[in-house]
Write a protein that holds these residues in place. Structure first.
Motif, PDB file in Angstrom:
ATOM      1  N   LYS A   5     -11.288 -17.043  -5.625  1.00 12.71           N
ATOM      2  CA  LYS A   5     -11.709 -16.728  -4.251  1.00 12.71           C
ATOM      3  C   LYS A   5     -13.225 -16.875  -4.096  1.00 12.71           C
ATOM      4  O   LYS A   5     -13.699 -17.421  -3.097  1.00 12.71           O
ATOM      5  CB  LYS A   5     -11.263 -15.310  -3.899  1.00 12.71           C
ATOM      6  CG  LYS A   5     -11.449 -14.957  -2.463  1.00 12.71           C
ATOM      7  CD  LYS A   5     -10.816 -13.614  -2.152  1.00 12.71           C
ATOM      8  CE  LYS A   5     -10.873 -13.361  -0.662  1.00 12.71           C
ATOM      9  NZ  LYS A   5     -10.075 -12.216  -0.273  1.00 12.71           N
ATOM     10  N   THR A   6     -13.987 -16.418  -5.076  1.00 15.62           N
ATOM     11  CA  THR A   6     -15.446 -16.533  -5.027  1.00 15.62           C
ATOM     12  C   THR A   6     -15.879 -17.989  -5.058  1.00 15.62           C
ATOM     13  O   THR A   6     -16.756 -18.405  -4.299  1.00 15.62           O
ATOM     14  CB  THR A   6     -16.087 -15.758  -6.205  1.00 15.62           C
ATOM     15  OG1 THR A   6     -15.705 -14.383  -6.104  1.00 15.62           O
ATOM     16  CG2 THR A   6     -17.594 -15.869  -6.191  1.00 15.62           C
ATOM     17  N   VAL A   7     -15.252 -18.782  -5.919  1.00  9.38           N
ATOM     18  CA  VAL A   7     -15.564 -20.215  -6.007  1.00  9.38           C
ATOM     19  C   VAL A   7     -15.239 -20.895  -4.675  1.00  9.38           C
ATOM     20  O   VAL A   7     -16.038 -21.679  -4.156  1.00  9.38           O
ATOM     21  CB  VAL A   7     -14.799 -20.872  -7.175  1.00  9.38           C
ATOM     22  CG1 VAL A   7     -14.903 -22.395  -7.125  1.00  9.38           C
ATOM     23  CG2 VAL A   7     -15.319 -20.356  -8.506  1.00  9.38           C
ATOM     24  N   GLY A   8     -14.087 -20.560  -4.093  1.00  6.44           N
ATOM     25  CA  GLY A   8     -13.693 -21.145  -2.815  1.00  6.44           C
ATOM     26  C   GLY A   8     -14.652 -20.792  -1.702  1.00  6.44           C
ATOM     27  O   GLY A   8     -15.033 -21.645  -0.887  1.00  6.44           O
ATOM     28  N   ARG A   9     -15.070 -19.534  -1.651  1.00  5.55           N
ATOM     29  CA  ARG A   9     -16.010 -19.095  -0.612  1.00  5.55           C
ATOM     30  C   ARG A   9     -17.356 -19.794  -0.764  1.00  5.55           C
ATOM     31  O   ARG A   9     -17.950 -20.228   0.220  1.00  5.55           O
ATOM     32  CB  ARG A   9     -16.171 -17.570  -0.685  1.00  5.55           C
ATOM     33  CG  ARG A   9     -17.082 -16.997   0.344  1.00  5.55           C
ATOM     34  CD  ARG A   9     -16.503 -17.179   1.727  1.00  5.55           C
ATOM     35  NE  ARG A   9     -17.432 -16.651   2.704  1.00  5.55           N
ATOM     36  CZ  ARG A   9     -17.231 -16.658   3.973  1.00  5.55           C
ATOM     37  NH1 ARG A   9     -16.098 -17.127   4.464  1.00  5.55           N
ATOM     38  NH2 ARG A   9     -18.115 -16.180   4.803  1.00  5.55           N
ATOM     39  N   LEU A  10     -17.839 -19.912  -1.985  1.00 12.01           N
ATOM     40  CA  LEU A  10     -19.095 -20.612  -2.233  1.00 12.01           C
ATOM     41  C   LEU A  10     -18.990 -22.076  -1.793  1.00 12.01           C
ATOM     42  O   LEU A  10     -19.894 -22.613  -1.153  1.00 12.01           O
ATOM     43  CB  LEU A  10     -19.482 -20.526  -3.709  1.00 12.01           C
ATOM     44  CG  LEU A  10     -20.763 -21.259  -4.121  1.00 12.01           C
ATOM     45  CD1 LEU A  10     -21.960 -20.768  -3.325  1.00 12.01           C
ATOM     46  CD2 LEU A  10     -21.005 -21.080  -5.615  1.00 12.01           C
ATOM     47  N   GLY A  11     -17.876 -22.712  -2.109  1.00  9.50           N
ATOM     48  CA  GLY A  11     -17.661 -24.099  -1.686  1.00  9.50           C
ATOM     49  C   GLY A  11     -17.663 -24.236  -0.172  1.00  9.50           C
ATOM     50  O   GLY A  11     -18.265 -25.166   0.376  1.00  9.50           O
ATOM     51  N   GLU A  12     -17.020 -23.302   0.523  1.00 13.42           N
ATOM     52  CA  GLU A  12     -17.001 -23.344   1.994  1.00 13.42           C
ATOM     53  C   GLU A  12     -18.400 -23.128   2.568  1.00 13.42           C
ATOM     54  O   GLU A  12     -18.775 -23.776   3.546  1.00 13.42           O
ATOM     55  CB  GLU A  12     -16.029 -22.306   2.536  1.00 13.42           C
ATOM     56  CG  GLU A  12     -14.580 -22.682   2.308  1.00 13.42           C
ATOM     57  CD  GLU A  12     -13.607 -21.621   2.789  1.00 13.42           C
ATOM     58  OE1 GLU A  12     -14.005 -20.697   3.526  1.00 13.42           O
ATOM     59  OE2 GLU A  12     -12.423 -21.712   2.414  1.00 13.42           O
ATOM     60  N   ASP A  13     -19.179 -22.232   1.961  1.00 14.76           N
ATOM     61  CA  ASP A  13     -20.554 -22.020   2.412  1.00 14.76           C
ATOM     62  C   ASP A  13     -21.391 -23.287   2.237  1.00 14.76           C
ATOM     63  O   ASP A  13     -22.138 -23.685   3.135  1.00 14.76           O
ATOM     64  CB  ASP A  13     -21.213 -20.862   1.651  1.00 14.76           C
ATOM     65  CG  ASP A  13     -20.643 -19.494   2.005  1.00 14.76           C
ATOM     66  OD1 ASP A  13     -19.953 -19.365   3.049  1.00 14.76           O
ATOM     67  OD2 ASP A  13     -20.883 -18.543   1.228  1.00 14.76           O
ATOM     68  N   LEU A  14     -21.261 -23.919   1.078  1.00 12.41           N
ATOM     69  CA  LEU A  14     -21.992 -25.163   0.824  1.00 12.41           C
ATOM     70  C   LEU A  14     -21.558 -26.264   1.793  1.00 12.41           C
ATOM     71  O   LEU A  14     -22.389 -27.022   2.312  1.00 12.41           O
ATOM     72  CB  LEU A  14     -21.794 -25.614  -0.626  1.00 12.41           C
ATOM     73  CG  LEU A  14     -22.484 -24.761  -1.691  1.00 12.41           C
ATOM     74  CD1 LEU A  14     -21.964 -25.112  -3.083  1.00 12.41           C
ATOM     75  CD2 LEU A  14     -23.991 -24.924  -1.619  1.00 12.41           C
ATOM     76  N   ALA A  15     -20.259 -26.345   2.060  1.00 10.00           N
ATOM     77  CA  ALA A  15     -19.742 -27.361   2.991  1.00 10.00           C
ATOM     78  C   ALA A  15     -20.264 -27.123   4.400  1.00 10.00           C
ATOM     79  O   ALA A  15     -20.667 -28.074   5.091  1.00 10.00           O
ATOM     80  CB  ALA A  15     -18.214 -27.359   2.973  1.00 10.00           C
ATOM     81  N   ALA A  16     -20.272 -25.869   4.846  1.00  7.85           N
ATOM     82  CA  ALA A  16     -20.769 -25.553   6.197  1.00  7.85           C
ATOM     83  C   ALA A  16     -22.250 -25.920   6.319  1.00  7.85           C
ATOM     84  O   ALA A  16     -22.673 -26.515   7.320  1.00  7.85           O
ATOM     85  CB  ALA A  16     -20.547 -24.078   6.511  1.00  7.85           C
ATOM     86  N   ASN A  17     -23.034 -25.595   5.299  1.00  9.56           N
ATOM     87  CA  ASN A  17     -24.461 -25.956   5.318  1.00  9.56           C
ATOM     88  C   ASN A  17     -24.643 -27.471   5.317  1.00  9.56           C
ATOM     89  O   ASN A  17     -25.500 -27.999   6.025  1.00  9.56           O
ATOM     90  CB  ASN A  17     -25.185 -25.331   4.124  1.00  9.56           C
ATOM     91  CG  ASN A  17     -25.311 -23.833   4.267  1.00  9.56           C
ATOM     92  OD1 ASN A  17     -25.283 -23.276   5.358  1.00  9.56           O
ATOM     93  ND2 ASN A  17     -25.434 -23.154   3.138  1.00  9.56           N
TER      94      ASN A  17
END
Length: 121
Positions: A5-17
């Motif tokens: 879940k943490t890895v997924g959230r970090l990936g989504e944050d990076l993608a949004a940026n």
């Protein structure tokens, strides 16, 4: 080691940026429909873009782009139709893959228009 879940959230944050840096306007994140969840809903020009984000911290389970199965694509299409039912704007579904390997900078790859509005025509 981070949780999935943490890895997924970090990936989504990076993608949004990444998308913001490319001139996209973020409309929603983790948008839930009765058909599933859309990671990022954004807009560029007059097109609504639904973005599926797949993040991996290793390739043990394969490359992130391999996670878009026919079933997953069907859920994405149905969720997009549900979101778009009150508008006539054009839309598409993009994929962003994020690879977070140890001791390396993140690798973000944008796969535009893996599915578009003609998918159910």
């Amino acid at each position: 080691m981070f949780s999935k879940k943490t890895v997924g959230r970090l990936g989504e944050d990076l993608a949004a940026n990444f998308l913001r840096d490319q001139g996209y306007t973020i409309l929603a994140r983790n948008y839930v429909t009765r058909r599933g969840e859309i990671d990022i809903v954004c807009k560029k020009n007059k097109t609504i873009i639904f973005v599926e984000v797949k993040t991996r911290s290793n390739n043990t389970c394969g490359y992130p782009e391999e996670a878009i199965t026919k079933t997953k694509a069907a859920h994405l299409i149905n969720s997009a139709f549900e979101y778009m039912k009150y508008t006539k704007q054009s839309w598409q579904i993009d994929l962003i893959t994020v690879e977070l390997f140890r001791h390396q900078p993140p690798v973000i790859t944008h796969w535009p228009q893996i599915i578009d509005e003609t998918a159910h025509s």
